[in-house]
Design a protein around this motif. Structure first.
Motif, PDB file in Angstrom:
ATOM      1  N   THR A   1     -16.704   1.876  -1.897  1.00  0.00           N
ATOM      2  CA  THR A   1     -15.311   1.594  -2.240  1.00  0.00           C
ATOM      3  C   THR A   1     -14.463   1.542  -0.976  1.00  0.00           C
ATOM      4  OG1 THR A   1     -14.767   3.924  -2.537  1.00  0.00           O
ATOM      5  CG2 THR A   1     -15.519   2.740  -4.474  1.00  0.00           C
ATOM      6  N   ILE A   2     -13.367   0.823  -1.083  1.00  0.00           N
ATOM      7  CA  ILE A   2     -12.421   0.666   0.019  1.00  0.00           C
ATOM      8  C   ILE A   2     -11.079   1.232  -0.447  1.00  0.00           C
ATOM      9  CG2 ILE A   2     -11.194  -1.002   1.460  1.00  0.00           C
ATOM     10  CD1 ILE A   2     -14.182  -0.880   2.080  1.00  0.00           C
ATOM     11  N   THR A   3     -10.462   2.029   0.407  1.00  0.00           N
ATOM     12  CA  THR A   3      -9.134   2.560   0.118  1.00  0.00           C
ATOM     13  C   THR A   3      -8.186   2.099   1.212  1.00  0.00           C
ATOM     14  OG1 THR A   3     -10.120   4.534  -0.875  1.00  0.00           O
ATOM     15  CG2 THR A   3      -7.781   4.647  -0.327  1.00  0.00           C
ATOM     16  N   LEU A   4      -7.064   1.510   0.811  1.00  0.00           N
ATOM     17  CA  LEU A   4      -6.027   1.085   1.744  1.00  0.00           C
ATOM     18  C   LEU A   4      -4.915   2.121   1.704  1.00  0.00           C
ATOM     19  CD1 LEU A   4      -5.842  -2.691   0.771  1.00  0.00           C
ATOM     20  CD2 LEU A   4      -7.220  -1.644   2.552  1.00  0.00           C
ATOM     21  N   ILE A   5      -4.533   2.630   2.885  1.00  0.00           N
ATOM     22  CA  ILE A   5      -3.540   3.698   2.981  1.00  0.00           C
ATOM     23  C   ILE A   5      -2.437   3.243   3.929  1.00  0.00           C
ATOM     24  CG2 ILE A   5      -3.152   6.105   3.612  1.00  0.00           C
ATOM     25  CD1 ILE A   5      -6.267   6.447   3.262  1.00  0.00           C
ATOM     26  N   GLU A   6      -1.191   3.273   3.463  1.00  0.00           N
ATOM     27  CA  GLU A   6      -0.063   2.947   4.327  1.00  0.00           C
ATOM     28  C   GLU A   6       0.212   4.149   5.223  1.00  0.00           C
ATOM     29  OE1 GLU A   6       3.789   2.874   5.941  1.00  0.00           O
ATOM     30  OE2 GLU A   6       3.321   4.240   4.313  1.00  0.00           O
TER      31      GLU A   6
ATOM     32  N   CYS B   1       0.812  -1.221   0.000  1.00  0.00           N
ATOM     33  CA  CYS B   1       0.000   0.000   0.000  1.00  0.00           C
ATOM     34  C   CYS B   1       0.842   1.265   0.000  1.00  0.00           C
ATOM     35  CB  CYS B   1      -0.910   0.005   1.221  1.00  0.00           C
ATOM     36  SG  CYS B   1      -1.919  -1.463   1.388  1.00  0.00           S
ATOM     37  N   LYS B   2       2.068   1.206  -0.494  1.00  0.00           N
ATOM     38  CA  LYS B   2       2.905   2.415  -0.532  1.00  0.00           C
ATOM     39  C   LYS B   2       2.187   3.513  -1.300  1.00  0.00           C
ATOM     40  CE  LYS B   2       6.425   1.164   1.857  1.00  0.00           C
ATOM     41  NZ  LYS B   2       6.569   1.671   3.185  1.00  0.00           N
ATOM     42  N   GLU B   3       1.530   3.123  -2.377  1.00  0.00           N
ATOM     43  CA  GLU B   3       0.623   4.033  -3.058  1.00  0.00           C
ATOM     44  C   GLU B   3      -0.772   3.551  -2.693  1.00  0.00           C
ATOM     45  OE1 GLU B   3       1.301   5.112  -6.996  1.00  0.00           O
ATOM     46  OE2 GLU B   3       3.462   4.918  -6.852  1.00  0.00           O
ATOM     47  N   ARG B   4      -1.679   4.461  -2.550  1.00  0.00           N
ATOM     48  CA  ARG B   4      -3.033   4.088  -2.127  1.00  0.00           C
ATOM     49  C   ARG B   4      -3.618   3.012  -3.026  1.00  0.00           C
ATOM     50  NH1 ARG B   4      -5.818   8.622   0.764  1.00  0.00           N
ATOM     51  NH2 ARG B   4      -4.072   9.883   1.398  1.00  0.00           N
TER      52      ARG B   4
END
Length: 170
Positions: free
Chosen positions: A92-97, A68-71
């Motif tokens: 929608t789902i967003t994964l953020i590091e 998840c380095k980039e969303r």
């Protein structure tokens, strides 16, 4: 404020109210709204997770922070829900590091958000008018937070700090 013994504030209030009504009419008639143009809210459903399991989309896998380095945006088909660590969600789902961990944000249509909030906030056996009032209050609060939120990646939290949001599981 008085002028010749007659209060001026009712006239000023009426003038301001009239201008607001005209402005509201002009903006509301500018473009017809489609059902798809409803507002959305962003809820941070998980924070600081070492790994996140996503199911129900083409991205079925377990994600770690290095993924998840980039969303990562996971947008399922309209008829499919996405399961995050075993719990289903609409939208929608967003994964953020974030600091070597993963934050998960669910962006969902306001009406779908209410389906996950109202049953969590009040009992379904309560009077119908109570449920309607809760939906109005929850919608108003969520839209206010979405418009004025100081948080960068999300608008609301899924617990008592905002409103209890259970996704599709409630």
């Amino acid at each position: 404020m008085r002028r010749r013994g007659v209060p001026v504030w009712p006239a000023l209030f009426g003038l301001v109210l009239g201008l607001c009504m005209v402005a509201g009419c002009l903006t509301s008639q500018s473009a017809p709204k489609k059902e798809l143009d409803r507002p959305t809210v962003r809820v941070r459903i998980l924070s600081g997770e070492p790994k996140v399991e996503i199911r129900g989309s083409r991205a079925d896998k377990t994600f770690v922070p290095s993924d998840c380095k980039e969303r990562m945006l996971i947008r399922p088909d309209k008829s499919v829900s996405v399961s995050v660590n075993g719990k289903p969600y609409r939208g929608t789902i967003t994964l953020i590091e974030s600091g070597g961990k993963i934050d998960v944000v669910n962006e969902v249509d306001i009406e779908d958000y209410l389906k996950g909030v109202v049953p969590s906030e009040v009992f379904a056996s309560w009077p119908q008018e109570t449920l309607r009032a809760q939906a109005i209050v929850a919608r108003t609060y969520a839209l206010y937070e979405a418009r004025t939120s100081f948080r960068g990646d999300y608008d609301l939290l899924p617990d008592e700090r905002s409103q209890v949001y259970g996704g599709m599981s409630v």
